[in-house]
Motif scaffolding. Structure first.
Motif, PDB file in Angstrom:
ATOM      1  N   PRO A   1      -8.965  58.764   1.577  1.00 55.69           N
ATOM      2  CA  PRO A   1      -7.810  59.666   1.625  1.00 55.69           C
ATOM      3  C   PRO A   1      -7.079  59.577   2.967  1.00 55.69           C
ATOM      4  CG  PRO A   1      -9.851  60.899   1.935  1.00 55.69           C
ATOM      5  CD  PRO A   1     -10.250  59.480   1.642  1.00 55.69           C
ATOM      6  N   ARG A   2      -5.797  59.901   2.931  1.00 56.09           N
ATOM      7  CA  ARG A   2      -4.991  59.931   4.141  1.00 56.09           C
ATOM      8  C   ARG A   2      -4.621  61.382   4.457  1.00 56.09           C
ATOM      9  NH1 ARG A   2      -0.445  55.296   3.533  1.00 56.09           N
ATOM     10  NH2 ARG A   2      -0.183  55.834   5.745  1.00 56.09           N
ATOM     11  N   ALA A   3      -4.121  61.593   5.658  1.00 57.70           N
ATOM     12  CA  ALA A   3      -3.817  62.957   6.109  1.00 57.70           C
ATOM     13  C   ALA A   3      -2.710  63.595   5.284  1.00 57.70           C
ATOM     14  CB  ALA A   3      -3.424  62.931   7.587  1.00 57.70           C
TER      15      ALA A   3
ATOM     16  N   THR B   1      -5.463  55.396   0.497  1.00 55.24           N
ATOM     17  CA  THR B   1      -5.340  54.002   0.920  1.00 55.24           C
ATOM     18  C   THR B   1      -6.418  53.190   0.212  1.00 55.24           C
ATOM     19  OG1 THR B   1      -4.455  54.550   3.106  1.00 55.24           O
ATOM     20  CG2 THR B   1      -5.477  52.390   2.850  1.00 55.24           C
ATOM     21  N   MET B   2      -5.983  52.116  -0.410  1.00 52.60           N
ATOM     22  CA  MET B   2      -6.944  51.242  -1.111  1.00 52.60           C
ATOM     23  C   MET B   2      -6.973  49.873  -0.422  1.00 52.60           C
ATOM     24  SD  MET B   2      -7.084  49.848  -5.064  1.00 52.60           S
ATOM     25  CE  MET B   2      -5.763  48.659  -4.826  1.00 52.60           C
ATOM     26  N   ASP B   3      -8.159  49.476   0.003  1.00 58.12           N
ATOM     27  CA  ASP B   3      -8.376  48.125   0.504  1.00 58.12           C
ATOM     28  C   ASP B   3      -9.088  47.333  -0.594  1.00 58.12           C
ATOM     29  OD1 ASP B   3      -7.597  47.958   3.458  1.00 58.12           O
ATOM     30  OD2 ASP B   3      -8.744  49.822   3.385  1.00 58.12           O
ATOM     31  N   ALA B   4      -8.630  46.125  -0.832  1.00 60.07           N
ATOM     32  CA  ALA B   4      -9.233  45.295  -1.881  1.00 60.07           C
ATOM     33  C   ALA B   4      -8.957  43.829  -1.597  1.00 60.07           C
ATOM     34  CB  ALA B   4      -8.677  45.677  -3.254  1.00 60.07           C
ATOM     35  N   THR B   5      -9.708  43.015  -2.257  1.00 54.71           N
ATOM     36  CA  THR B   5      -9.468  41.569  -2.232  1.00 54.71           C
ATOM     37  C   THR B   5      -9.094  41.135  -3.643  1.00 54.71           C
ATOM     38  OG1 THR B   5     -11.062  41.218  -0.445  1.00 54.71           O
ATOM     39  CG2 THR B   5     -10.424  39.297  -1.741  1.00 54.71           C
ATOM     40  N   ALA B   6      -7.847  40.746  -3.805  1.00 58.53           N
ATOM     41  CA  ALA B   6      -7.409  40.233  -5.101  1.00 58.53           C
ATOM     42  C   ALA B   6      -7.692  38.731  -5.143  1.00 58.53           C
ATOM     43  CB  ALA B   6      -5.923  40.515  -5.311  1.00 58.53           C
ATOM     44  N   LYS B   7      -8.293  38.294  -6.213  1.00 58.10           N
ATOM     45  CA  LYS B   7      -8.584  36.875  -6.372  1.00 58.10           C
ATOM     46  C   LYS B   7      -7.827  36.338  -7.577  1.00 58.10           C
ATOM     47  CE  LYS B   7     -13.159  36.753  -4.228  1.00 58.10           C
ATOM     48  NZ  LYS B   7     -14.592  36.391  -4.400  1.00 58.10           N
TER      49      LYS B   7
ATOM     50  N   GLU C   1      -9.600  28.735  -6.125  1.00 61.13           N
ATOM     51  CA  GLU C   1      -9.642  30.202  -6.011  1.00 61.13           C
ATOM     52  C   GLU C   1      -8.892  30.625  -4.752  1.00 61.13           C
ATOM     53  OE1 GLU C   1     -13.151  33.121  -4.616  1.00 61.13           O
ATOM     54  OE2 GLU C   1     -13.548  32.102  -6.529  1.00 61.13           O
ATOM     55  N   LEU C   2      -7.969  31.567  -4.911  1.00 59.51           N
ATOM     56  CA  LEU C   2      -7.175  32.054  -3.784  1.00 59.51           C
ATOM     57  C   LEU C   2      -7.440  33.541  -3.589  1.00 59.51           C
ATOM     58  CD1 LEU C   2      -4.977  31.767  -1.613  1.00 59.51           C
ATOM     59  CD2 LEU C   2      -3.282  32.280  -3.397  1.00 59.51           C
ATOM     60  N   PRO C   3      -8.085  33.933  -2.486  1.00 57.34           N
ATOM     61  CA  PRO C   3      -8.281  35.354  -2.197  1.00 57.34           C
ATOM     62  C   PRO C   3      -7.067  35.921  -1.459  1.00 57.34           C
ATOM     63  CG  PRO C   3      -9.477  34.029  -0.606  1.00 57.34           C
ATOM     64  CD  PRO C   3      -8.816  33.068  -1.548  1.00 57.34           C
ATOM     65  N   ILE C   4      -6.737  37.169  -1.765  1.00 58.04           N
ATOM     66  CA  ILE C   4      -5.607  37.849  -1.123  1.00 58.04           C
ATOM     67  C   ILE C   4      -6.099  39.208  -0.634  1.00 58.04           C
ATOM     68  CG2 ILE C   4      -3.237  38.685  -1.407  1.00 58.04           C
ATOM     69  CD1 ILE C   4      -3.121  36.866  -3.934  1.00 58.04           C
ATOM     70  N   THR C   5      -6.031  39.427   0.639  1.00 59.35           N
ATOM     71  CA  THR C   5      -6.446  40.712   1.205  1.00 59.35           C
ATOM     72  C   THR C   5      -5.299  41.713   1.059  1.00 59.35           C
ATOM     73  OG1 THR C   5      -7.854  39.583   2.799  1.00 59.35           O
ATOM     74  CG2 THR C   5      -7.322  41.872   3.256  1.00 59.35           C
ATOM     75  N   LEU C   6      -5.606  42.843   0.406  1.00 56.54           N
ATOM     76  CA  LEU C   6      -4.583  43.864   0.126  1.00 56.54           C
ATOM     77  C   LEU C   6      -4.961  45.181   0.792  1.00 56.54           C
ATOM     78  CD1 LEU C   6      -4.083  43.400  -3.739  1.00 56.54           C
ATOM     79  CD2 LEU C   6      -2.636  42.483  -1.928  1.00 56.54           C
ATOM     80  N   ARG C   7      -3.926  45.912   1.215  1.00 55.82           N
ATOM     81  CA  ARG C   7      -4.077  47.314   1.606  1.00 55.82           C
ATOM     82  C   ARG C   7      -2.808  48.030   1.158  1.00 55.82           C
ATOM     83  NH1 ARG C   7      -5.027  47.514   7.223  1.00 55.82           N
ATOM     84  NH2 ARG C   7      -7.261  47.332   6.760  1.00 55.82           N
ATOM     85  N   VAL C   8      -2.978  48.927   0.199  1.00 61.73           N
ATOM     86  CA  VAL C   8      -1.830  49.666  -0.330  1.00 61.73           C
ATOM     87  C   VAL C   8      -2.089  51.151  -0.172  1.00 61.73           C
ATOM     88  CG1 VAL C   8      -1.168  47.873  -1.981  1.00 61.73           C
ATOM     89  CG2 VAL C   8      -2.800  49.633  -2.670  1.00 61.73           C
ATOM     90  N   ALA C   9      -1.016  51.895  -0.075  1.00 60.85           N
ATOM     91  CA  ALA C   9      -1.103  53.351   0.073  1.00 60.85           C
ATOM     92  C   ALA C   9      -0.217  53.995  -0.967  1.00 60.85           C
ATOM     93  CB  ALA C   9      -0.697  53.777   1.483  1.00 60.85           C
ATOM     94  N   GLY C  10      -0.695  55.104  -1.544  1.00 61.96           N
ATOM     95  CA  GLY C  10       0.099  55.804  -2.543  1.00 61.96           C
ATOM     96  C   GLY C  10      -0.726  56.881  -3.212  1.00 61.96           C
ATOM     97  N   LYS C  11      -0.175  57.435  -4.285  1.00 65.88           N
ATOM     98  CA  LYS C  11      -0.861  58.499  -5.013  1.00 65.88           C
ATOM     99  C   LYS C  11      -1.987  57.916  -5.865  1.00 65.88           C
ATOM    100  CE  LYS C  11       3.291  61.390  -5.205  1.00 65.88           C
ATOM    101  NZ  LYS C  11       4.271  62.081  -6.082  1.00 65.88           N
ATOM    102  N   TYR C  12      -2.904  58.815  -6.239  1.00 65.15           N
ATOM    103  CA  TYR C  12      -4.090  58.404  -6.989  1.00 65.15           C
ATOM    104  C   TYR C  12      -3.708  57.698  -8.287  1.00 65.15           C
ATOM    105  CZ  TYR C  12      -8.315  58.848  -9.838  1.00 65.15           C
ATOM    106  OH  TYR C  12      -9.377  58.590 -10.666  1.00 65.15           O
TER     107      TYR C  12
END
Length: 222
Positions: A187-189, A194-200, A150-161
């Motif tokens: 939400p951002r200014a 911004t979405m924080d997630a852990t992709a596995k 199992e490989l976890p990947i820490t993600l943080r992406v920004a964009g529209k809903y």
């Protein structure tokens, strides 16, 4: 014609003689007792020994009988279980084949060690294809299980809903298994999110890795 004289038995005298033989007996030396008491004593001892042996044999036989009865119950239960399996043998074989086919399909969705870099690239491209900005893309430490890694990947992406939603859908539709866990959206200014997630993602172990993992598991059990 001469008649034979009648023989009369003096029972009181005979009884007195027999009773007299049981008087003044020496309990320390039965060998000197008169015949009747001596043989009566021997007969009593013989009866007592035979009775003791008889009851001892019956007791051991009773224990053996109870043990055999308990064994019979176990054998009957085992027979019933095996009979059910034998009756359903064809059904169980079909179910086993279906399970093996399902496992094979799942294994095909797991990348090999050589394909992991390509899968990481696919995850990155899925975000870029939805015009998302990657603020963080950090693969973590691989966790080796019994038959897969199992490989976890820490993600943080920004964009529209809608772009973030489409990105999550694209991840779910990848040919390889990738899951998104611990999602946090803020939400951002500038109105984006911004979405924080852990992709596995997961990959199967090759034969050498499986053998090494089995050795580790066996050593831990010992």
């Amino acid at each position: 014609m001469a008649t034979k004289p009648k023989m009369s038995i003096d029972f009181p005298a005979l009884q007195a003689r027999l009773v007299g033989q049981f008087r003044n007996l020496d309990p320390k030396d039965p060998s000197v007792w008169p015949a009747v008491p001596r043989y009566t004593f021997l007969l009593a001892i013989t009866v007592a020994v035979v009775a003791g042996l008889w009851f001892a044999w019956l007791s051991s036989s009773q224990d053996e009988l109870e043990a055999e009865r308990a064994k019979e119950v176990t054998l009957r239960a085992d027979y019933s279980a095996k009979l059910v399996k034998a009756v359903n043998l064809d059904v169980l074989k079909k179910q086993r084949e279906q399970v093996l086919q399902y496992v094979t399909q799942l294994e095909k969705q797991l990348p090999s060690k050589a394909e992991m870099d390509a899968l990481l690239s696919d995850i990155n491209q899925a975000g870029l294809g939805r015009s998302l900005q990657f603020d963080l893309f950090r693969p973590g430490q691989i966790a080796v299980r019994d038959y897969y890694a199992e490989l976890p990947i820490t993600l943080r992406v920004a964009g529209k809903y809608h772009d973030i939603g489409s990105f999550a859908s694209d991840i779910a539709n990848l040919s390889r298994i990738v899951t998104l866990n611990n999602l946090t959206i803020v939400p951002r200014a500038d109105g984006t999110l911004t979405m924080d997630a852990t992709a596995k993602t997961f990959r199967y172990l090759d034969s050498q890795e499986v053998a090494a993992q089995r050795k580790v598991t066996t050593g831990a059990k010992k």
